[in-house]
Motif scaffolding. Structure first.
Motif, PDB file in Angstrom:
ATOM      1  N   ALA A  50       0.856  -0.887  -0.304  1.00 38.02           N
ATOM      2  CA  ALA A  50       0.086  -0.318   0.186  1.00 38.02           C
ATOM      3  C   ALA A  50       0.950   0.798  -0.424  1.00 38.02           C
ATOM      4  N   GLU A  51       2.235   1.465   0.538  1.00 39.19           N
ATOM      5  CA  GLU A  51       3.045   2.689   0.586  1.00 39.19           C
ATOM      6  C   GLU A  51       3.407   2.605  -0.455  1.00 39.19           C
ATOM      7  N   ILE A  52       3.649   1.196  -0.988  1.00 39.75           N
ATOM      8  CA  ILE A  52       4.619   1.712  -2.223  1.00 39.75           C
ATOM      9  C   ILE A  52       3.329   2.358  -2.903  1.00 39.75           C
ATOM     10  N   TYR A  53       2.512   1.230  -3.065  1.00 44.56           N
ATOM     11  CA  TYR A  53       0.732   2.499  -4.611  1.00 44.56           C
ATOM     12  C   TYR A  53       0.299   3.194  -3.906  1.00 44.56           C
ATOM     13  N   HIS A  54       1.921   4.305  -3.143  1.00 42.54           N
ATOM     14  CA  HIS A  54       0.022   5.146  -1.768  1.00 42.54           C
ATOM     15  C   HIS A  54      -0.600   6.153  -2.985  1.00 42.54           C
ATOM     16  N   ARG A  55      -0.204   6.125  -4.361  1.00 45.54           N
ATOM     17  CA  ARG A  55      -1.515   7.029  -5.092  1.00 45.54           C
ATOM     18  C   ARG A  55      -3.235   6.044  -4.768  1.00 45.54           C
TER      19      ARG A  55
ATOM     20  N   ARG B 156      -4.681   8.706 -14.586  1.00 48.53           N
ATOM     21  CA  ARG B 156      -4.032   9.222 -14.043  1.00 48.53           C
ATOM     22  C   ARG B 156      -2.196  10.071 -14.310  1.00 48.53           C
ATOM     23  N   GLY B 157      -2.203   8.962 -15.338  1.00 44.98           N
ATOM     24  CA  GLY B 157      -0.138   9.062 -15.120  1.00 44.98           C
ATOM     25  C   GLY B 157       0.598   8.671 -14.144  1.00 44.98           C
ATOM     26  N   ASP B 158       0.048   7.326 -13.741  1.00 48.73           N
ATOM     27  CA  ASP B 158       1.350   6.198 -12.381  1.00 48.73           C
ATOM     28  C   ASP B 158       2.021   6.261 -13.218  1.00 48.73           C
ATOM     29  N   TYR B 159       2.006   5.956 -14.290  1.00 44.51           N
ATOM     30  CA  TYR B 159       3.136   4.388 -15.191  1.00 44.51           C
ATOM     31  C   TYR B 159       3.273   5.084 -16.318  1.00 44.51           C
ATOM     32  N   PRO B 160       4.730   6.430 -16.146  1.00 47.95           N
ATOM     33  CA  PRO B 160       4.687   6.841 -17.479  1.00 47.95           C
ATOM     34  C   PRO B 160       4.852   5.534 -18.803  1.00 47.95           C
ATOM     35  N   GLU B 161       5.549   4.887 -18.365  1.00 48.69           N
ATOM     36  CA  GLU B 161       5.688   4.062 -19.987  1.00 48.69           C
ATOM     37  C   GLU B 161       4.766   3.375 -20.004  1.00 48.69           C
ATOM     38  N   ALA B 162       3.797   3.997 -19.938  1.00 44.65           N
ATOM     39  CA  ALA B 162       1.795   3.687 -20.809  1.00 44.65           C
ATOM     40  C   ALA B 162       1.061   4.627 -21.307  1.00 44.65           C
ATOM     41  N   ILE B 163       2.307   6.360 -21.404  1.00 45.88           N
ATOM     42  CA  ILE B 163       1.897   7.386 -21.597  1.00 45.88           C
ATOM     43  C   ILE B 163       2.039   7.508 -23.324  1.00 45.88           C
ATOM     44  N   GLY B 164       0.636   7.714 -24.534  1.00 46.35           N
ATOM     45  CA  GLY B 164       0.979   7.782 -25.561  1.00 46.35           C
ATOM     46  C   GLY B 164       0.323   6.354 -25.722  1.00 46.35           C
ATOM     47  N   ARG B 165       0.619   4.749 -25.312  1.00 49.38           N
ATOM     48  CA  ARG B 165      -0.119   3.444 -25.306  1.00 49.38           C
ATOM     49  C   ARG B 165      -0.808   3.074 -23.507  1.00 49.38           C
ATOM     50  N   GLU B 166      -1.600   4.056 -23.461  1.00 47.94           N
ATOM     51  CA  GLU B 166      -2.160   3.075 -22.882  1.00 47.94           C
ATOM     52  C   GLU B 166      -3.141   1.679 -22.767  1.00 47.94           C
ATOM     53  N   GLU B 167      -3.686   1.521 -23.787  1.00 49.83           N
ATOM     54  CA  GLU B 167      -4.671   0.062 -24.193  1.00 49.83           C
ATOM     55  C   GLU B 167      -3.606  -0.926 -24.018  1.00 49.83           C
TER      56      GLU B 167
ATOM     57  N   GLN C 113       9.996  -1.612 -13.460  1.00 45.91           N
ATOM     58  CA  GLN C 113       8.882  -0.960 -13.066  1.00 45.91           C
ATOM     59  C   GLN C 113       8.799   0.041 -12.880  1.00 45.91           C
ATOM     60  N   ARG C 114       8.350   1.396 -13.957  1.00 47.54           N
ATOM     61  CA  ARG C 114       8.766   2.628 -12.775  1.00 47.54           C
ATOM     62  C   ARG C 114       7.381   3.427 -13.134  1.00 47.54           C
ATOM     63  N   ILE C 115       7.247   4.591 -11.788  1.00 54.05           N
ATOM     64  CA  ILE C 115       6.419   4.657 -11.188  1.00 54.05           C
ATOM     65  C   ILE C 115       6.657   5.959 -11.474  1.00 54.05           C
ATOM     66  N   SER C 116       5.260   6.875 -11.818  1.00 52.09           N
ATOM     67  CA  SER C 116       5.332   8.619 -11.911  1.00 52.09           C
ATOM     68  C   SER C 116       6.047   8.833 -10.980  1.00 52.09           C
ATOM     69  N   ASP C 117       6.229   8.992  -9.722  1.00 53.43           N
ATOM     70  CA  ASP C 117       7.338  10.158  -9.057  1.00 53.43           C
ATOM     71  C   ASP C 117       8.762   9.388  -8.640  1.00 53.43           C
ATOM     72  N   GLY C 118       9.440   9.020 -10.174  1.00 59.10           N
ATOM     73  CA  GLY C 118      10.480   8.864 -10.263  1.00 59.10           C
ATOM     74  C   GLY C 118      10.950   7.233  -9.916  1.00 59.10           C
ATOM     75  N   ARG C 119       9.970   6.347  -8.572  1.00 56.44           N
ATOM     76  CA  ARG C 119      10.648   5.811  -8.565  1.00 56.44           C
ATOM     77  C   ARG C 119      10.348   4.044 -10.070  1.00 56.44           C
TER      78      ARG C 119
ATOM     79  N   VAL D 217       9.611  -4.336  -5.518  1.00 50.21           N
ATOM     80  CA  VAL D 217      10.980  -4.137  -4.647  1.00 50.21           C
ATOM     81  C   VAL D 217      11.030  -3.281  -5.067  1.00 50.21           C
ATOM     82  N   ASP D 218      10.937  -1.897  -3.791  1.00 49.11           N
ATOM     83  CA  ASP D 218      11.735  -0.730  -4.551  1.00 49.11           C
ATOM     84  C   ASP D 218      13.150  -0.666  -4.745  1.00 49.11           C
TER      85      ASP D 218
END
Length: 377
Positions: free
Chosen positions: A68-73, A94-105, A125-131, A150-151
């Protein structure tokens, strides 16, 4: 943290037992089950990695605090029985996954396919806060999925810092190599002139006092040459291999030869002209690689002497141009590189371009005669 999935399963189990046991036994079993559940929940929450359990349809059963802490958003969306895919879609929107931007489906389809067909193979996996997260998912015995998160942000940063340091080290090494090459060229070019002209002057009639002065001059130039070699520590092995005379080679081995010499330094051209001219060879001198290619095309030469660092076209490009033209039917020209740059890399580059020999400056007459004799043989 969700408990309904496990609680429901335990409840069904206890109801089944209740038909066989008395109320007292059922109460005791429920107490034991509650204790076991609390201990399981505590153990999972103490794990440093994020952990999530999904059922066979990809719905949430259980997750720990770290998950829950890792995916706090998205933590507000976690609830037992909720489809993982719905949480993922909202996160993508929400844009939580930068690699999905532009190719969401497409990204969602790939992610759900990987989730529902877990192989245990780890991926990042990269998430929007840079982690950055390392994800591993495996199938459970009842057909569900257990996922670990694992972070690895700190590890990625360290790897990037190491890669950057490596690039800086490589850049520094290239700069050092280029500096040494420049130093070698700038120091050995005038030395080549002094020693070459000294040798030519020694072959003339001189008074005793003039010969003493000449000997001192040449000796001092040779001492300087030794200091330069020691300072640069650069290519001595390559130079030594070509410096030794080839079994008593003399100027008589090169009379009547037609030689093309390319060097942008007029003194160096003069040195070659004096050395070979005294032996009876005809020397045609040019100032750059393009002139060397043009002269070679226009006239028949027995040998080509090629400096490396020249304007307009350097020596390596000139050698390549000559070799390419030979492939069209022109006769092969023996080519000797004469350069102040004599490292192993320089020698290999000359050979790769098509040179037959690579000798270093300062140039000595016996060294030049031996090289010419060697390529003609």
């Amino acid at each position: 943290m969700a408990e309904a999935g496990i609680s429901g399963w335990i409840g069904r189990l206890l109801r089944g037992l209740g038909r066989r046991l008395g109320d007292h036994a059922v109460a005791a079993a429920e107490a034991d089950a509650a204790t076991a559940q609390d201990r399981l929940r505590e153990a999972i929450d103490l794990l440093p990695e994020g952990v999530v359990f999904l059922d066979a349809e990809g719905r949430y059963i259980l997750w720990n605090k770290r998950y829950a802490e890792i995916y706090h958003r998205s933590a507000d969306l976690f609830r037992p029985g909720a489809p993982f895919s719905e949480t993922l879609k909202i996160g993508v929107a929400r844009g939580d996954y930068p690699e999905a931007i532009g190719r969401e489906e497409e990204w969602l389809a790939e992610r759900m396919h990987r989730l529902m067909n877990p192989s245990g193979e780890r991926h990042e996996q990269r998430i929007s806060d840079g982690r950055w997260l390392m994800i591993e998912e495996r199938r459970t015995l009842d057909g569900g999925v257990i996922g670990l998160r694992v972070d690895i942000t700190a590890m990625k940063q360290q790897a990037e810092a190491l890669e950057e340091a490596l690039h800086r080290a490589e850049a520094a090494s290239r700069a050092k190599t280029e500096f040494l090459a420049d130093m070698s060229h700038e120091l050995r070019t005038p030395l080549n002139g002094v020693l070459g002209l000294g040798q030519a002057l020694a072959a003339t009639e001189l008074s005793d006092s003039q010969r003493v002065l000449l000997t001192d001059m040449v000796g001092s130039a040779q001492d300087l040459d030794g200091l330069v070699n020691g300072l640069l520590d650069y290519g001595d092995r390559a130079r030594a291999a070509d410096a030794a005379p080839g079994g008593g080679v003399t100027p008589s081995d090169v009379p009547a030869l037609r030689v093309l010499a390319a060097d942008d330094n007029p003194t160096n051209r003069k040195v070659v002209e004096l050395m070979l001219g005294a032996a009876g060879a005809q020397v045609i001198s040019v100032e750059n690689g393009q002139q060397a290619v043009d002269a070679w095309r226009a006239g028949a030469f027995d040998v080509v002497l090629m400096d490396l660092r020249m304007p307009v076209m350097d020596g390596l490009d000139a050698i390549r141009a000559i070799r390419k033209a030979e492939g069209a039917g022109l006769p092969r020209a023996p080519i000797i590189v004469i350069s102040a740059n004599t490292s192993e890399t320089d020698v290999e580059a000359s050979a790769a371009a098509g040179a037959d020999r690579h000798i270093g400056k300062p140039l000595r007459a016996e060294q030049l005669f031996e090289a010419i004799s060697g390529v003609l043989d």
